[in-house]
Design an enzyme around this catalytic site. Sequence first.
Site, PDB file in Angstrom:
ATOM      1  N   CYS A 131      40.685 -15.469 -51.336  1.00 16.71           N
ATOM      2  CA  CYS A 131      40.284 -16.494 -52.311  1.00 16.71           C
ATOM      3  C   CYS A 131      41.426 -17.480 -52.571  1.00 16.71           C
ATOM      4  CB  CYS A 131      39.858 -15.828 -53.613  1.00 16.71           C
ATOM      5  SG  CYS A 131      39.421 -17.008 -54.900  1.00 16.71           S
ATOM      6  N   HIS A 165      38.678 -18.245 -61.042  1.00 15.13           N
ATOM      7  CA  HIS A 165      38.197 -17.414 -59.935  1.00 15.13           C
ATOM      8  C   HIS A 165      36.676 -17.446 -59.822  1.00 15.13           C
ATOM      9  CE1 HIS A 165      37.712 -14.309 -56.986  1.00 15.13           C
ATOM     10  NE2 HIS A 165      36.739 -13.854 -57.761  1.00 15.13           N
ATOM     11  N   CYS A 188      41.879 -19.437 -55.113  1.00 14.15           N
ATOM     12  CA  CYS A 188      41.999 -19.853 -56.527  1.00 14.15           C
ATOM     13  C   CYS A 188      43.378 -19.541 -57.093  1.00 14.15           C
ATOM     14  CB  CYS A 188      40.899 -19.219 -57.372  1.00 14.15           C
ATOM     15  SG  CYS A 188      41.303 -17.582 -58.007  1.00 14.15           S
ATOM     16  N   CYS A 243      44.037 -15.711 -57.585  1.00 17.59           N
ATOM     17  CA  CYS A 243      44.213 -14.859 -56.401  1.00 17.59           C
ATOM     18  C   CYS A 243      45.429 -15.243 -55.564  1.00 17.59           C
ATOM     19  CB  CYS A 243      42.947 -14.879 -55.558  1.00 17.59           C
ATOM     20  SG  CYS A 243      41.524 -14.199 -56.432  1.00 17.59           S
ATOM     21  N   ASP A 294      22.831 -25.408 -62.897  1.00 17.54           N
ATOM     22  CA  ASP A 294      23.932 -25.350 -63.856  1.00 17.54           C
ATOM     23  C   ASP A 294      23.823 -24.028 -64.595  1.00 17.54           C
ATOM     24  OD1 ASP A 294      21.617 -26.275 -65.708  1.00 17.54           O
ATOM     25  OD2 ASP A 294      23.218 -25.660 -67.052  1.00 17.54           O
ATOM     26  N   GLY A 350      12.332 -24.476 -68.468  1.00 21.54           N
ATOM     27  CA  GLY A 350      11.554 -23.358 -68.970  1.00 21.54           C
ATOM     28  C   GLY A 350      11.667 -22.099 -68.137  1.00 21.54           C
ATOM     29  N   ASP A 363      22.613 -32.909 -70.501  1.00 18.69           N
ATOM     30  CA  ASP A 363      21.271 -32.415 -70.791  1.00 18.69           C
ATOM     31  C   ASP A 363      20.731 -33.208 -71.982  1.00 18.69           C
ATOM     32  OD1 ASP A 363      22.575 -31.419 -72.994  1.00 18.69           O
ATOM     33  OD2 ASP A 363      22.246 -29.321 -72.508  1.00 18.69           O
ATOM     34  N   SER A 364      19.486 -32.959 -72.347  1.00 16.77           N
ATOM     35  CA  SER A 364      18.859 -33.799 -73.369  1.00 16.77           C
ATOM     36  C   SER A 364      19.095 -33.282 -74.781  1.00 16.77           C
ATOM     37  CB  SER A 364      17.362 -33.854 -73.128  1.00 16.77           C
ATOM     38  OG  SER A 364      16.799 -32.569 -73.335  1.00 16.77           O
ATOM     39  N   ASP A 410      12.897 -32.892 -74.076  1.00 12.27           N
ATOM     40  CA  ASP A 410      11.732 -32.032 -73.868  1.00 12.27           C
ATOM     41  C   ASP A 410      11.642 -30.993 -74.971  1.00 12.27           C
ATOM     42  OD1 ASP A 410      14.000 -30.583 -73.117  1.00 12.27           O
ATOM     43  OD2 ASP A 410      12.863 -29.334 -71.737  1.00 12.27           O
TER      44      ASP A 410
HETATM   45 ZN   LIG Z   1      40.181 -16.029 -56.798  1.00 14.59          ZN
END
Ligand SMILES: [Zn+2]
Length: 391
Positions: free
Chosen positions: A315, A346, A317, A320, A277, A226, A103-104, A157
Site C-alpha cells: 500500500c 489508508h 499510503c 503503510c 459516496d 433511497g 448533496d441537497s 428530495d
Molecule cells: Zn495503507
Amino acid sequence: MNAPFVSPAARFEVEVPPPVDASTRARLGRLTLPHGDVETPQFMPVGTNATVKALTPDDLRDAGASIILSNTYHLYLRPGHERIERLGGLHRFMDWDRPILTDSGGFQVVSLGDLRVVDEDGVTFRSHLDGSIHRFTPEHAIAVQEALGSDVAVAFDQPVYPSSPRSVVEEATERTHRWAERSLAAHTRPDQAIFGIIQGGLDPELRAESTRFIAGLPFDGLCIGGLAGDETPEQRDAALDVAVPLLDDDPRPRYLMGLGSPADLLEAVHRGVDLFDSVLPARVARNGQLWVPGGRLNIRNRAFLDDPRPVQDDCPCLLCRRFSRAYLAHLIRAKELLAYRLATCHNLTFTLDFMVRIRASIRAGTFPADMSGLRARAGRTSGGEVADKSA
Ligand SMILES: [Zn+2]
C-alpha cells in the site's frame, strides 16, 4: 430519453460501454466538470464540514481522490453558505481545487433534524446543533448550493427508509418528483451541473415510475436515492435491476448515493452504477478498522501491539509507507489524533485503489471474468456498516 443537458457544466462520455453479451452493465466513463475530469466508476470521499475528517487536501490527493462530496445541510447551518460565498466559495474555503458535489440536504434534514415537518412546499426542521428552527424548500436548497459553488448540485428530495410502508414511499416519491421540477427551475448557475434524484424505495413499480419521471427531466446526471439504508444487498440489487435497464440508452452518469463498502461498490458497478459516496471507509478507520485485501484488521486487537509489519504490504499510503501496525495500535489506544489521520488515509487509499482496479478491468474487457478476484479482494460485506451515512 435523450434529455438535453441544461448546463454546459457537465459532459459525460462513456468510453467503454457494457459488452453486447450483457454479462455485465459495468461501463467506463469520464465526467468532465468545471474543476476537472472524473473517471468512472468512481468513489467520492465525504467532506461533511468542508473537510474529510482528519485529512488535509494533500492527503486526499495522495489517496487518489478526484472528486469529493460535501454536505449542504451542515455547511448551511455552520459556518453558513453566505459566509463561504463571501470567502470565495467552497473550493477556495477548503483549498480543494478538484470537483465537489454537494448533496441537497434532504437526507440530513430528514435524518438529523429533531423536528421535521414535511409539507408540499418544503421541510421545517430544528438544527441538531442549537435547536434553532430552519426551513428548506427546493428553491432554498439550490440557492445554498449555488452559493457554495460546487461543481454538481443535487435536487432537493424527500428520502424515506427503504423499509417504509408503500404508502409512505409513494407519497415521498411523488413529492420528490414535484420538487425535482422546482429544483431545476430554480437552478441558474451555468458553471454548475445539477443532478436529479430517483426515489421509489424497494417497490419495483414505484422505482420504475420514478426512474422514468426523473430521467425525463433535463438533469445532467441521475442519482439513485433511497438505497444504502436498511435494505438487504439482495433488495438493493433488485432495485438497481429495475432502474438501470430503464436507463440503458440514457447518456447521463448514474450515482448511487451512500454506498461505501468495497464489496457493495463492486456489485453496484456490475449493475451499471458510475458514482458513489459514503462516510463508511473514513468512519470505520477512526474506529480502528483497517481494510486490507480479503478482509479487515481490527487494529484494537492486542496482537497488533507487537506487530512490526505495515498494515498492508504493497500500500502506498502515508500509514503503510512509514509506520507499523504496532505504532497505529498504540496511537489508537492512546486516542492520539494522528491515528485518525493515518487510518483514514489508508482506508481511502484502499477504496480508491479498488476503484482503479475495477476501471482497469472494465477497460481491459475482462470485468466479468475478474469479478471473483475483485470480490475476494473486497472481502465480505457487513450490511450493518452501511446503515448510517449521515455524517
Ligand atoms: Zn495503507
